[in-house]
Design a protein around this motif. Structure first.
Motif, mmCIF file in Angstrom:
data_model
loop_
_atom_site.group_PDB
_atom_site.id
_atom_site.type_symbol
_atom_site.label_atom_id
_atom_site.label_comp_id
_atom_site.label_asym_id
_atom_site.label_seq_id
_atom_site.Cartn_x
_atom_site.Cartn_y
_atom_site.Cartn_z
ATOM 1 N N ASN A 152 3.042 5.718 -24.099
ATOM 2 C CA ASN A 152 4.304 5.046 -23.789
ATOM 3 C C ASN A 152 4.702 5.272 -22.326
ATOM 4 O OD1 ASN A 152 6.782 3.608 -24.437
ATOM 5 N ND2 ASN A 152 7.793 5.610 -24.300
ATOM 6 N N ARG A 153 4.602 6.534 -21.888
ATOM 7 C CA ARG A 153 4.971 6.864 -20.506
ATOM 8 C C ARG A 153 3.957 6.259 -19.532
ATOM 9 N NH1 ARG A 153 4.289 12.027 -17.628
ATOM 10 N NH2 ARG A 153 5.530 11.890 -15.729
ATOM 11 N N LYS A 154 2.703 6.250 -19.916
ATOM 12 C CA LYS A 154 1.658 5.659 -19.083
ATOM 13 C C LYS A 154 1.957 4.187 -18.813
ATOM 14 C CE LYS A 154 -3.345 4.750 -19.086
ATOM 15 N NZ LYS A 154 -4.607 4.929 -19.843
ATOM 16 N N GLN A 155 2.371 3.452 -19.840
ATOM 17 C CA GLN A 155 2.690 2.037 -19.665
ATOM 18 C C GLN A 155 3.887 1.842 -18.731
ATOM 19 O OE1 GLN A 155 0.712 -0.443 -20.568
ATOM 20 N NE2 GLN A 155 -0.636 1.202 -21.305
ATOM 21 N N LYS A 156 4.866 2.746 -18.817
ATOM 22 C CA LYS A 156 6.038 2.667 -17.933
ATOM 23 C C LYS A 156 5.638 2.909 -16.480
ATOM 24 C CE LYS A 156 9.626 3.974 -21.268
ATOM 25 N NZ LYS A 156 10.638 5.006 -21.646
ATOM 26 N N ILE A 157 4.750 3.883 -16.267
ATOM 27 C CA ILE A 157 4.282 4.190 -14.912
ATOM 28 C C ILE A 157 3.501 3.005 -14.343
ATOM 29 C CG2 ILE A 157 2.681 5.643 -13.570
ATOM 30 C CD1 ILE A 157 3.432 7.941 -15.564
ATOM 31 N N ILE A 158 2.606 2.439 -15.125
ATOM 32 C CA ILE A 158 1.809 1.303 -14.673
ATOM 33 C C ILE A 158 2.696 0.093 -14.401
ATOM 34 C CG2 ILE A 158 0.066 -0.382 -15.416
ATOM 35 C CD1 ILE A 158 -1.369 1.962 -16.807
ATOM 36 N N HIS A 159 3.711 -0.113 -15.251
ATOM 37 C CA HIS A 159 4.651 -1.222 -15.050
ATOM 38 C C HIS A 159 5.401 -1.042 -13.731
ATOM 39 C CE1 HIS A 159 7.625 -4.323 -15.911
ATOM 40 N NE2 HIS A 159 8.579 -3.448 -15.623
ATOM 41 N N GLU A 160 5.863 0.182 -13.469
ATOM 42 C CA GLU A 160 6.574 0.463 -12.219
ATOM 43 C C GLU A 160 5.693 0.161 -11.013
ATOM 44 O OE1 GLU A 160 9.097 4.200 -10.457
ATOM 45 O OE2 GLU A 160 6.958 4.553 -10.811
ATOM 46 N N ILE A 161 4.442 0.605 -11.058
ATOM 47 C CA ILE A 161 3.532 0.425 -9.924
ATOM 48 C C ILE A 161 3.182 -1.048 -9.736
ATOM 49 C CG2 ILE A 161 1.183 0.897 -9.096
ATOM 50 C CD1 ILE A 161 1.484 3.708 -10.308
ATOM 51 N N ASN A 162 2.981 -1.771 -10.831
ATOM 52 C CA ASN A 162 2.705 -3.208 -10.719
ATOM 53 C C ASN A 162 3.852 -3.951 -10.060
ATOM 54 O OD1 ASN A 162 0.095 -3.437 -11.803
ATOM 55 N ND2 ASN A 162 0.833 -3.395 -13.901
ATOM 56 N N LYS A 163 5.068 -3.619 -10.440
ATOM 57 C CA LYS A 163 6.255 -4.240 -9.832
ATOM 58 C C LYS A 163 6.376 -3.834 -8.370
ATOM 59 C CE LYS A 163 9.651 -5.744 -11.915
ATOM 60 N NZ LYS A 163 10.249 -7.086 -12.130
ATOM 61 N N LEU A 164 6.132 -2.573 -8.106
ATOM 62 C CA LEU A 164 6.244 -2.036 -6.749
ATOM 63 C C LEU A 164 5.270 -2.716 -5.803
ATOM 64 C CD1 LEU A 164 7.233 0.222 -4.775
ATOM 65 C CD2 LEU A 164 5.462 1.685 -5.729
ATOM 66 N N CYS A 165 4.030 -2.873 -6.242
ATOM 67 C CA CYS A 165 2.979 -3.406 -5.373
ATOM 68 C C CYS A 165 2.780 -4.918 -5.510
ATOM 69 C CB CYS A 165 1.657 -2.694 -5.656
ATOM 70 S SG CYS A 165 1.708 -0.910 -5.397
ATOM 71 N N LEU A 206 0.839 -1.203 0.000
ATOM 72 C CA LEU A 206 0.000 0.000 0.000
ATOM 73 C C LEU A 206 0.875 1.254 0.000
ATOM 74 C CD1 LEU A 206 -2.832 -1.085 2.474
ATOM 75 C CD2 LEU A 206 -2.854 -1.106 -0.022
ATOM 76 N N TYR A 207 1.549 1.476 -1.108
ATOM 77 C CA TYR A 207 2.479 2.603 -1.218
ATOM 78 C C TYR A 207 1.752 3.875 -1.675
ATOM 79 C CZ TYR A 207 6.025 -1.020 -0.947
ATOM 80 O OH TYR A 207 6.795 -2.076 -0.529
ATOM 81 N N PRO A 208 2.171 5.025 -1.126
ATOM 82 C CA PRO A 208 1.577 6.287 -1.591
ATOM 83 C C PRO A 208 2.069 6.624 -2.989
ATOM 84 C CG PRO A 208 3.385 6.743 -0.083
ATOM 85 C CD PRO A 208 3.192 5.245 -0.072
ATOM 86 N N VAL A 209 1.275 7.359 -3.755
ATOM 87 C CA VAL A 209 1.673 7.708 -5.126
ATOM 88 C C VAL A 209 2.951 8.541 -5.144
ATOM 89 C CG1 VAL A 209 -0.624 7.569 -6.150
ATOM 90 C CG2 VAL A 209 0.138 9.733 -5.122
#
Length: 279
Positions: free
Chosen positions: A264-277, A221-224
């Motif tokens: 492209n940037r949206k996919q990178k952000i979503i990928h980062e968050i998926n890995k993070l959480c 449960l990480y903050p944005v």
């Protein structure tokens, strides 16, 4: 000069002996593998000097992790990311409310409750299984400031006032606990008084094994504000619209479209968050 003799300066100004074990532990908690951890420790060891600040050490380790995997840097920056929820403290209240919501509570933020003597605006009112808890949040936007005994003393008096009124008219849905939550640390006296008074204390590192940092890491449960790919302005945009957790951004990714984020940037952000959480 041996590394064990190096003194570092904390954000509070206090000088302490540098600990490789603590740095190793924080890197491991971020999810770094042994090879990455040892690489970072070797670099930090070579760059240590007497009086180096904890901020310099943090920035160096953060940059090295970011070069490896952005989500590792995000996890490592958790404490700073919570500070970045400020400066008003209201986003921190929403963050704690969101954590409780994901733990199965029904949550209300900033509710006015009548006490036996006066009315009170409480940070978070949470309910589960027909039992209610009153949560007061003490947010510090400056590093190095601890939560002293005055805080639980004050919060306990408010909790008692509300509880006396509440339980007199809601016996089937009682107010059962008062919580004090802070993003920093409690002083020894604050812990002693809080435990004696029967308050539930939750801080960055207390209680051991189930502290705020442990709860966040355990369930992702990480903050944005941990994201390395979002700008400060973009994070504030999301906070203003009650997107406090990274998980919420995944569920409401259309918010990134409102920000004008490229696909492209949206996919990178979503990928980062998926890995993070770990989603």
């Amino acid at each position: 000069m041996a590394n064990k003799d190096v003194e570092i300066v904390k954000s509070s100004g206090k000088r302490v002996k540098f600990s490789f074990d603590k740095l190793r532990g924080s890197l491991k908690r971020a999810g770094a593998d042994e090879k990455t951890i040892n690489h970072i420790l070797d670099i930090v060891r070579d760059e240590l000097y007497q009086g180096i600040s904890t901020k310099e050490i943090y920035n160096r380790a953060y940059a090295l992790l970011k070069g490896k995997e952005t989500f590792l840097a995000s996890r490592y920056s958790l404490k700073k990311a919570i500070y970045n929820l400020g400066p008003t403290g209201f986003p921190f209240e929403k963050f704690i409310g969101a954590i409780l919501k994901y733990s199965g509570y029904k949550v209300e933020i900033g509710k006015i409750l009548n006490g036996l003597c006066v009315s009170h605006e409480v940070d978070v009112l949470a309910e589960k299984h027909s039992e209610f808890i009153l949560v007061e949040c003490k947010f510090h936007s400056e590093e190095g400031r601890n939560c002293n005994v005055k805080v639980p003393l004050y919060i306990n008096s408010r909790y008692i006032d509300v509880k006396q009124k509440w339980n007199g008219i809601n016996s089937n849905k009682p107010l059962t606990e008062g919580w004090v939550v802070t993003n920093t640390r409690f002083t020894v006296d604050a812990v002693k008084y809080g435990n004696c008074a029967g308050l539930h204390l939750l801080s960055w590192d207390y209680p051991k094994g189930n502290a705020l940092k442990d709860r966040i890491d355990r369930v992702g449960l990480y903050p944005v504000t941990v994201s390395t790919l979002l700008s400060s302005e973009e994070k504030q945009f999301l906070l203003d619209r009650n997107i406090v957790l990274c998980r919420q951004l995944i569920e409401e990714s259309f918010m990134l479209d409102h920000l004008g984020v490229s696909e492209n940037r949206k996919q990178k952000i979503i990928h980062e968050i998926n890995k993070l959480c770990n989603l």
